[in-house]
Design an enzyme around this catalytic site. Structure first.
Site, PDB file in Angstrom:
ATOM      1  N   ASN A 215       0.843  -1.203   0.000  1.00 56.51           N
ATOM      2  CA  ASN A 215       0.000   0.000   0.000  1.00 56.51           C
ATOM      3  C   ASN A 215       0.878   1.254   0.000  1.00 56.51           C
ATOM      4  O   ASN A 215       2.112   1.143  -0.015  1.00 56.51           O
ATOM      5  CB  ASN A 215      -0.963  -0.029   1.195  1.00 56.51           C
ATOM      6  CG  ASN A 215      -0.210  -0.092   2.514  1.00 56.51           C
ATOM      7  OD1 ASN A 215       0.534   0.811   2.850  1.00 56.51           O
ATOM      8  ND2 ASN A 215      -0.368  -1.196   3.240  1.00 56.51           N
ATOM      9  N   ASP A 284      -4.750  -6.061   5.385  1.00 55.18           N
ATOM     10  CA  ASP A 284      -5.792  -6.851   6.047  1.00 55.18           C
ATOM     11  C   ASP A 284      -5.845  -8.268   5.486  1.00 55.18           C
ATOM     12  O   ASP A 284      -6.242  -9.198   6.178  1.00 55.18           O
ATOM     13  CB  ASP A 284      -7.155  -6.168   5.879  1.00 55.18           C
ATOM     14  CG  ASP A 284      -7.186  -4.857   6.654  1.00 55.18           C
ATOM     15  OD1 ASP A 284      -6.683  -4.840   7.790  1.00 55.18           O
ATOM     16  OD2 ASP A 284      -7.684  -3.851   6.114  1.00 55.18           O
ATOM     17  N   LYS A 294       7.421 -17.842 -10.436  1.00 58.80           N
ATOM     18  CA  LYS A 294       6.807 -16.666 -11.057  1.00 58.80           C
ATOM     19  C   LYS A 294       5.598 -17.104 -11.886  1.00 58.80           C
ATOM     20  O   LYS A 294       5.691 -18.028 -12.703  1.00 58.80           O
ATOM     21  CB  LYS A 294       7.842 -15.967 -11.941  1.00 58.80           C
ATOM     22  CG  LYS A 294       7.342 -14.662 -12.483  1.00 58.80           C
ATOM     23  CD  LYS A 294       8.401 -13.950 -13.313  1.00 58.80           C
ATOM     24  CE  LYS A 294       7.772 -12.766 -14.019  1.00 58.80           C
ATOM     25  NZ  LYS A 294       8.652 -12.202 -15.029  1.00 58.80           N
ATOM     26  N   PRO A 310      -3.540 -11.577  10.592  1.00 55.17           N
ATOM     27  CA  PRO A 310      -3.805 -11.323  12.018  1.00 55.17           C
ATOM     28  C   PRO A 310      -3.931  -9.820  12.263  1.00 55.17           C
ATOM     29  O   PRO A 310      -3.262  -9.023  11.595  1.00 55.17           O
ATOM     30  CB  PRO A 310      -2.549 -11.868  12.716  1.00 55.17           C
ATOM     31  CG  PRO A 310      -1.494 -11.929  11.661  1.00 55.17           C
ATOM     32  CD  PRO A 310      -2.209 -12.136  10.367  1.00 55.17           C
ATOM     33  N   ASP A 311      -4.791  -9.423  13.203  1.00 47.60           N
ATOM     34  CA  ASP A 311      -4.872  -8.014  13.602  1.00 47.60           C
ATOM     35  C   ASP A 311      -3.930  -7.838  14.792  1.00 47.60           C
ATOM     36  O   ASP A 311      -4.227  -8.241  15.921  1.00 47.60           O
ATOM     37  CB  ASP A 311      -6.314  -7.643  13.969  1.00 47.60           C
ATOM     38  CG  ASP A 311      -6.450  -6.136  14.179  1.00 47.60           C
ATOM     39  OD1 ASP A 311      -5.576  -5.552  14.849  1.00 47.60           O
ATOM     40  OD2 ASP A 311      -7.416  -5.553  13.668  1.00 47.60           O
ATOM     41  N   PHE A 328      -4.125   3.721  14.976  1.00 43.10           N
ATOM     42  CA  PHE A 328      -4.287   4.735  13.941  1.00 43.10           C
ATOM     43  C   PHE A 328      -5.462   4.351  13.057  1.00 43.10           C
ATOM     44  O   PHE A 328      -5.664   3.162  12.792  1.00 43.10           O
ATOM     45  CB  PHE A 328      -3.012   4.874  13.090  1.00 43.10           C
ATOM     46  CG  PHE A 328      -2.054   5.888  13.666  1.00 43.10           C
ATOM     47  CD1 PHE A 328      -1.450   5.668  14.892  1.00 43.10           C
ATOM     48  CD2 PHE A 328      -1.781   7.067  12.991  1.00 43.10           C
ATOM     49  CE1 PHE A 328      -0.588   6.609  15.449  1.00 43.10           C
ATOM     50  CE2 PHE A 328      -0.922   8.015  13.520  1.00 43.10           C
ATOM     51  CZ  PHE A 328      -0.325   7.787  14.751  1.00 43.10           C
ATOM     52  N   LYS A 346     -11.494  -2.359  19.500  1.00 42.81           N
ATOM     53  CA  LYS A 346     -10.167  -2.892  19.846  1.00 42.81           C
ATOM     54  C   LYS A 346      -9.789  -2.550  21.291  1.00 42.81           C
ATOM     55  O   LYS A 346      -8.692  -2.852  21.730  1.00 42.81           O
ATOM     56  CB  LYS A 346      -9.103  -2.383  18.871  1.00 42.81           C
ATOM     57  CG  LYS A 346      -9.350  -2.802  17.418  1.00 42.81           C
ATOM     58  CD  LYS A 346      -8.122  -2.645  16.526  1.00 42.81           C
ATOM     59  CE  LYS A 346      -8.530  -2.817  15.054  1.00 42.81           C
ATOM     60  NZ  LYS A 346      -7.411  -2.891  14.132  1.00 42.81           N
TER      61      LYS A 346
END
Ligand code: C5P
Length: 400
Positions: A215, A284, A294, A310-311, A328, A346
């Site tokens: 990302n 996520d 490849k 996993p979180d 965050f 959380k």
């Protein structure tokens, strides 16, 4: 809450004595000015053989001083007036002779007189630069020990190749590191004795040996927090996804790629942690079965099966011995409700929220802090300034 430049409102007298490293002091002056300091340069006579006062005058926008009898000082008291509202005299480079004269309490030029005549509230920081044999000479050792005894902060010297061609200790600490020492000097030690664990950057999930899912996180916010936490006196471990950022001074970094690597590194380093700040943009999902080879473009279309990662933050926050956890929330819309939901689900004492359009991948950030008391918007500022404001908030909550 208004984050401000690191050194705004600070007055620093930059003393330059006569060593070849004096040319680097021009860069140091520029960095101090950029950080918001009011910088007054005082040069010894021999410093002016290496670099001219006009350079410093142009960089600081202020007169440069070297003569105790300078008639420009309205009351003829340059030796007192120049430091009256200064909080720091930084001498860089400080030659062996300059250090000897400071140790003896001499007052035979403007710079040494200023050091002797300064207020208690004006600290003295010295960055030695000299040939390695001069640095190792017993006389210099004695002088340095005297200065340290007198409460002087010594920065360096660094070791390496010297202008004379020899190799050893005696190089002036680099301007960026001296700036860091000054910033650290002025930062209240609100996290002294605390251990802080921070995740930062993106994660990278393998599709095959040459392709990944990642990302746009730059890692800047997490690195800025790591640096600010060190300045505030914390011991800091940074678990970092792939970034192009330099390691902040004094931070221990563990490099990881995938979310699962990041999770393992966090769990292995959790013991003793007082504050966990989860800044990383953790993927996520990851490809369910990355290919060992490849993938060739033989089919017209392809689909990837993704499975949940996993979180990390939720797992840490759910532990019985959880540290103070900060999450965050980067959202594209409805920031308030998503951030508050995240805080509740959380079970976090603090969430830092921002709209992705306001922070992701950029130099600045515009954030809102969410805690038990409600929402606290910060003004848009550099990530360094935002990091300082977040840590101040954390240290207040820790004390409360
Ligand atoms: O659940 P969401 O991804 O919106 O929450 C963001 C917060 O959770 C961030 O602090 C992020 O670092 C953390 N997080 C995590 N592990 C994940 C996903 C997010 O630690 N797998």
């Amino acid at each position: 809450m208004k984050p401000v430049s690191e050194l705004s409102g600070r007055t620093v007298v930059l003393g330059v004595s006569g060593g070849v490293a004096a040319y680097k002091s021009a860069e140091l002056a520029r960095l101090l000015v950029k950080a918001g300091a009011d910088v007054r340069v005082v040069m010894t006579e021999s410093a002016q053989h290496f670099v001219g006062p006009a350079t410093f005058q142009a960089i600081t926008g202020q007169a440069v001083w070297s003569d105790p009898w300078d008639a420009r000082m309205p009351n003829g008291m340059a030796h007192i007036d120049l430091t009256r509202d200064a909080q720091l005299i930084l001498i860089a480079p400080a030659t062996a002779d300059c250090i000897a004269r400071l140790a003896q309490g001499r007052a035979d030029d403007l710079l040494s007189t200023l050091c002797l005549a300064r207020d208690e509230g004006c600290a003295l920081m010295v960055a030695p630069a000299m040939n390695r044999q001069m640095w190792e000479h017993p006389a210099t050792r004695r002088n340095v020990a005297t200065l340290v005894d007198d409460g002087t902060y010594m920065e360096g010297p660094a070791a390496g190749e010297q202008a004379c061609g020899e190799v050893g200790a005696g190089r002036m600490v680099e301007p960026a590191d001296l700036l860091e020492a000054v910033l650290s000097h002025f930062t209240p030690k609100s996290l002294a004795g605390r251990q802080v664990l921070i995740t930062a950057g993106p994660t990278s999930e393998a599709i095959d040996p040459v392709r990944v899912i990642t990302n746009l996180s730059s890692g800047r916010m997490g690195y800025a927090l790591a640096q600010a936490a060190v300045r505030a006196g914390a011991r800091v471990t940074l678990v970092s996804g792939p970034t192009a950022l330099a390691l902040p001074r004094g931070v221990r970094r563990i490099d990881v790629a995938s979310a699962r690597d990041m999770r393992d590194a966090v769990m292995n380093n959790l013991s003793g942690t007082d504050v966990f700040v989860s800044v990383a943009a953790v993927a996520d999902y990851r490809p369910a079965s990355p290919s060992g080879r490849k993938i060739k473009k033989s089919a017209d279309s392809m689909s990837l099966e993704l499975v949940r990662n996993p979180d990390i933050l939720a797992e840490v926050a759910a532990r019985a011995d959880a540290p103070f956890c900060v999450g965050f929330a980067a959202e594209s819309h409805e920031l308030d409700s998503y951030a508050q939901d995240k805080r509740r689900s959380k079970r976090l004492p603090l969430v830092v929220g921002n709209l992705v359009s306001d922070g992701l991948g950029s130099e600045d950030n515009l954030v809102v802090l969410y805690d038990d008391e409600g929402r606290h918007p910060l003004e848009r500022a550099s990530k360094a300034a935002v990091a300082r404001a977040i840590l101040e908030h954390i240290s207040r909550l820790l004390k409360g």
